[in-house]
Design an enzyme around this catalytic site. Structure first.
Site, PDB file in Angstrom:
ATOM      1  N   CYS A  92       0.822  -1.227   0.000  1.00  0.00           N
ATOM      2  CA  CYS A  92       0.000   0.000   0.000  1.00  0.00           C
ATOM      3  C   CYS A  92       0.850   1.269   0.000  1.00  0.00           C
ATOM      4  O   CYS A  92       0.332   2.347  -0.269  1.00  0.00           O
ATOM      5  CB  CYS A  92      -0.956   0.002   1.187  1.00  0.00           C
ATOM      6  SG  CYS A  92      -2.069  -1.403   1.179  1.00  0.00           S
ATOM      7  N   HIS A 149      -3.311   7.177   2.600  1.00  0.00           N
ATOM      8  CA  HIS A 149      -3.718   5.879   2.061  1.00  0.00           C
ATOM      9  C   HIS A 149      -5.106   5.570   2.614  1.00  0.00           C
ATOM     10  O   HIS A 149      -5.370   5.744   3.800  1.00  0.00           O
ATOM     11  CB  HIS A 149      -2.709   4.811   2.490  1.00  0.00           C
ATOM     12  CG  HIS A 149      -3.183   3.422   2.209  1.00  0.00           C
ATOM     13  ND1 HIS A 149      -3.699   3.049   0.983  1.00  0.00           N
ATOM     14  CD2 HIS A 149      -3.242   2.320   2.998  1.00  0.00           C
ATOM     15  CE1 HIS A 149      -4.047   1.771   1.036  1.00  0.00           C
ATOM     16  NE2 HIS A 149      -3.786   1.306   2.241  1.00  0.00           N
ATOM     17  N   ASN A 166     -10.087  -0.245   0.192  1.00  0.00           N
ATOM     18  CA  ASN A 166      -8.625  -0.160   0.151  1.00  0.00           C
ATOM     19  C   ASN A 166      -8.142  -0.688  -1.203  1.00  0.00           C
ATOM     20  O   ASN A 166      -8.260  -1.872  -1.482  1.00  0.00           O
ATOM     21  CB  ASN A 166      -8.057  -0.995   1.307  1.00  0.00           C
ATOM     22  CG  ASN A 166      -6.544  -0.967   1.369  1.00  0.00           C
ATOM     23  OD1 ASN A 166      -5.864  -0.533   0.432  1.00  0.00           O
ATOM     24  ND2 ASN A 166      -6.002  -1.430   2.482  1.00  0.00           N
TER      25      ASN A 166
HETATM   26  N1  COA Z   1     -18.620  -8.660   9.457  1.00  0.00           N
HETATM   27  C1  COA Z   1     -19.099  -8.965  10.679  1.00  0.00           C
HETATM   28  N2  COA Z   1     -18.306  -9.330  11.698  1.00  0.00           N
HETATM   29  C2  COA Z   1     -16.979  -9.383  11.452  1.00  0.00           C
HETATM   30  C3  COA Z   1     -16.419  -9.090  10.202  1.00  0.00           C
HETATM   31  C4  COA Z   1     -17.310  -8.731   9.194  1.00  0.00           C
HETATM   32  N3  COA Z   1     -16.886  -8.398   7.946  1.00  0.00           N
HETATM   33  N4  COA Z   1     -15.092  -9.225  10.276  1.00  0.00           N
HETATM   34  C5  COA Z   1     -14.806  -9.590  11.528  1.00  0.00           C
HETATM   35  N5  COA Z   1     -15.934  -9.694  12.235  1.00  0.00           N
HETATM   36  C6  COA Z   1     -16.105 -10.078  13.625  1.00  0.00           C
HETATM   37  C7  COA Z   1     -14.929 -10.845  14.140  1.00  0.00           C
HETATM   38  O1  COA Z   1     -15.072 -12.214  13.816  1.00  0.00           O
HETATM   39  C8  COA Z   1     -15.011 -10.592  15.619  1.00  0.00           C
HETATM   40  O2  COA Z   1     -15.979 -11.428  16.163  1.00  0.00           O
HETATM   41  P1  COA Z   1     -15.710 -12.133  17.586  1.00  0.00           P
HETATM   42  O3  COA Z   1     -15.580 -10.980  18.551  1.00  0.00           O
HETATM   43  O4  COA Z   1     -16.933 -12.955  17.764  1.00  0.00           O
HETATM   44  O5  COA Z   1     -14.441 -12.893  17.421  1.00  0.00           O
HETATM   45  C9  COA Z   1     -15.553  -9.161  15.682  1.00  0.00           C
HETATM   46  O6  COA Z   1     -16.151  -8.904  14.409  1.00  0.00           O
HETATM   47  C10 COA Z   1     -14.495  -8.122  15.936  1.00  0.00           C
HETATM   48  O7  COA Z   1     -13.425  -8.373  15.075  1.00  0.00           O
HETATM   49  P2  COA Z   1     -12.142  -7.532  15.161  1.00  0.00           P
HETATM   50  O8  COA Z   1     -11.113  -8.082  14.240  1.00  0.00           O
HETATM   51  O9  COA Z   1     -11.784  -7.313  16.584  1.00  0.00           O
HETATM   52  O10 COA Z   1     -12.691  -6.150  14.589  1.00  0.00           O
HETATM   53  P3  COA Z   1     -11.956  -4.787  14.521  1.00  0.00           P
HETATM   54  O11 COA Z   1     -12.701  -3.783  15.281  1.00  0.00           O
HETATM   55  O12 COA Z   1     -10.492  -4.905  14.783  1.00  0.00           O
HETATM   56  O13 COA Z   1     -12.131  -4.426  12.980  1.00  0.00           O
HETATM   57  C11 COA Z   1     -10.939  -4.442  10.925  1.00  0.00           C
HETATM   58  C12 COA Z   1     -11.602  -5.278  12.000  1.00  0.00           C
HETATM   59  C13 COA Z   1     -10.350  -5.394   9.900  1.00  0.00           C
HETATM   60  C14 COA Z   1     -11.976  -3.552  10.292  1.00  0.00           C
HETATM   61  C15 COA Z   1      -9.844  -3.608  11.580  1.00  0.00           C
HETATM   62  O14 COA Z   1      -9.041  -4.400  12.399  1.00  0.00           O
HETATM   63  C16 COA Z   1      -8.991  -2.916  10.570  1.00  0.00           C
HETATM   64  O15 COA Z   1      -9.447  -2.081   9.852  1.00  0.00           O
HETATM   65  N6  COA Z   1      -7.690  -3.241  10.532  1.00  0.00           N
HETATM   66  C17 COA Z   1      -6.757  -2.618   9.634  1.00  0.00           C
HETATM   67  C18 COA Z   1      -6.993  -3.155   8.283  1.00  0.00           C
HETATM   68  C19 COA Z   1      -6.259  -2.410   7.250  1.00  0.00           C
HETATM   69  O16 COA Z   1      -6.544  -1.275   7.039  1.00  0.00           O
HETATM   70  N7  COA Z   1      -5.313  -3.056   6.593  1.00  0.00           N
HETATM   71  C20 COA Z   1      -4.591  -2.538   5.530  1.00  0.00           C
HETATM   72  C21 COA Z   1      -3.573  -1.589   6.003  1.00  0.00           C
HETATM   73  S1  COA Z   1      -2.652  -1.101   4.629  1.00  0.00           S
END
Ligand code: COA
Length: 330
Positions: free
Chosen positions: A116, A257, A287
């Site tokens: 990215c 980004h 993204n």
């Molecule tokens: N829909 C519904 N529930 C979802 C889900 C989806 N698409 N994806 C994950 N969940 C669930 C998980 O399974 C988890 O359930 P559990 O508590 O029963 O285990 C719950 O939601 C919370 O998941 P978690 O991973 O803690 O969520 P989060 O608040 O961290 O959000 C992201 C997840 C991916 C949105 C977040 O971590 C994020 O944006 N990370 C950075 C990603 C990114 O930008 N990457 C590229 C960088 S270049």
């Protein structure tokens, strides 16, 4: 150091027609529009047609950038494509773009992978080569067909990514104090496993079993990446501002980004710069990795958000883990 400055002469972008909404995704995996919007800010993303390769997205973006610059493919002698989803592992996506666009055969054409952060790495590379005096005009493209490496059964990643392309034409200028004022690039290779495509490379070539397990697709530890992305982008932004003795409030527009609205909001808070100074389009594209900054830059320019003389800050973070920032006097 060369005294010649490098300036962006034109910008262009392209996103494939097909829109995949959060509601569409809710029919594919156990998710909801509400969950995706509140966690990421994303409402929809674009998905390329099956017969569109990365180069097919890059070419219209490049044409628009050339038209904007008042130049033609014949003027280009350096073509750098930042991508993690090239048409084929070999040859480079840049060579397909060269052929489809009609960039002359004496041009240097190559791909660069910094995930990215790739566009900022490509911009820095192109500007350094132009500054050396060995090239005259560069086409720098960020393009991704991430839909080809997304695991459409993994709800933790498939809701995040999209396809698209952005391009800039870069040339030299004798006008001091204009153009790319500086860049700050870095990488921390100690956490490569946090965001990766585990198989399909030389370490572990794809097998029938690995493909069935979708190990050729993106895997991410979202929570860890989130924290490191906020920290990495904040530090990259601060470093470049400090290097150039610029205060955050002197920045007219930040083009971050576009990974997650909450990451952008956190950076806005850390830099104490209001969200109005950030260009955000993650809600429409998700993204798009290396394409995200040039796509946003092109939109921002065409929307009149960047005027001559403005100080523009670009900042990125991605797999690697790589990060980068660039300061431009428009
Ligand atoms: N829909 C519904 N529930 C979802 C889900 C989806 N698409 N994806 C994950 N969940 C669930 C998980 O399974 C988890 O359930 P559990 O508590 O029963 O285990 C719950 O939601 C919370 O998941 P978690 O991973 O803690 O969520 P989060 O608040 O961290 O959000 C992201 C997840 C991916 C949105 C977040 O971590 C994020 O944006 N990370 C950075 C990603 C990114 O930008 N990457 C590229 C960088 S270049």
């Amino acid at each position: 150091m060369s005294t010649r400055s490098t300036v962006i002469l034109g910008t262009g972008s392209y996103a494939p027609e097909r829109i995949l909404s959060n509601d569409d995704l809710a029919h594919m995996v156990d998710t909801s529009d509400e969950w995706i919007r509140t966690r990421t800010g994303i409402r929809e993303r674009r998905i390329a047609a099956p017969d569109q390769a990365a180069s097919d997205l890059a070419v219209p973006a490049a044409r628009r950038a050339l038209e904007d610059a008042g130049l033609t493919p014949a003027d280009i002698d350096l073509l750098v494509v930042a991508t993690v989803t090239p048409d084929t592992p070999m040859p480079a996506c840049a060579c397909f773009v060269q052929q489809k666009l009609g960039v002359p055969t004496h041009s240097a054409c190559f791909d660069l992978n910094a995930a990215c952060s790739g566009f900022l790495y490509a911009l820095d590379t192109a500007c350094a080569l132009l500054g050396s005096g060995r090239y005259r005009k560069a086409l720098v493209i960020g393009v991704e067909k991430l839909s080809s490496v997304v695991d459409w059964q993994d709800r933790t990643t498939c809701v995040l990514f999209g396809d698209g392309a952005g391009a800039v034409v870069v040339g030299c200028s004798d006008e001091p104090g204009r153009g790319l004022l500086g860049t700050c690039l870095g990488s921390d290779g100690s956490s490569t496993e946090l965001l990766c495509i585990p198989r399909g490379g030389s370490r572990a070539p794809s097998t029938c079993e690995s493909i069935a397990a979708r190990d050729h697709c993106i895997r991410m530890k979202g929570k860890e990446v989130f924290k490191l992305a906020v920290r990495g982008m904040d530090e990259a932004a601060r470093d470049i501002l400090e290097q150039h003795a610029v205060r955050a409030d002197q920045i007219s527009l930040v083009i971050p980004h576009q990974a997650n609205l909450r990451i952008i909001e956190a950076i806005s808070e850390y830099l104490e710069l209001p969200m109005e100074r950030f260009y955000v389009n993650v809600e429409r594209f998700g993204n798009t990795s290396a394409a995200s900054i040039p796509l946003a830059l092109d939109e921002a320019r065409r929307a009149g958000r960047i005027r001559p003389g403005d100080l523009v800050l670009l900042v990125a973070f991605g797999a690697g883990l790589t990060y980068g920032s660039a300061l431009i006097r428009w």
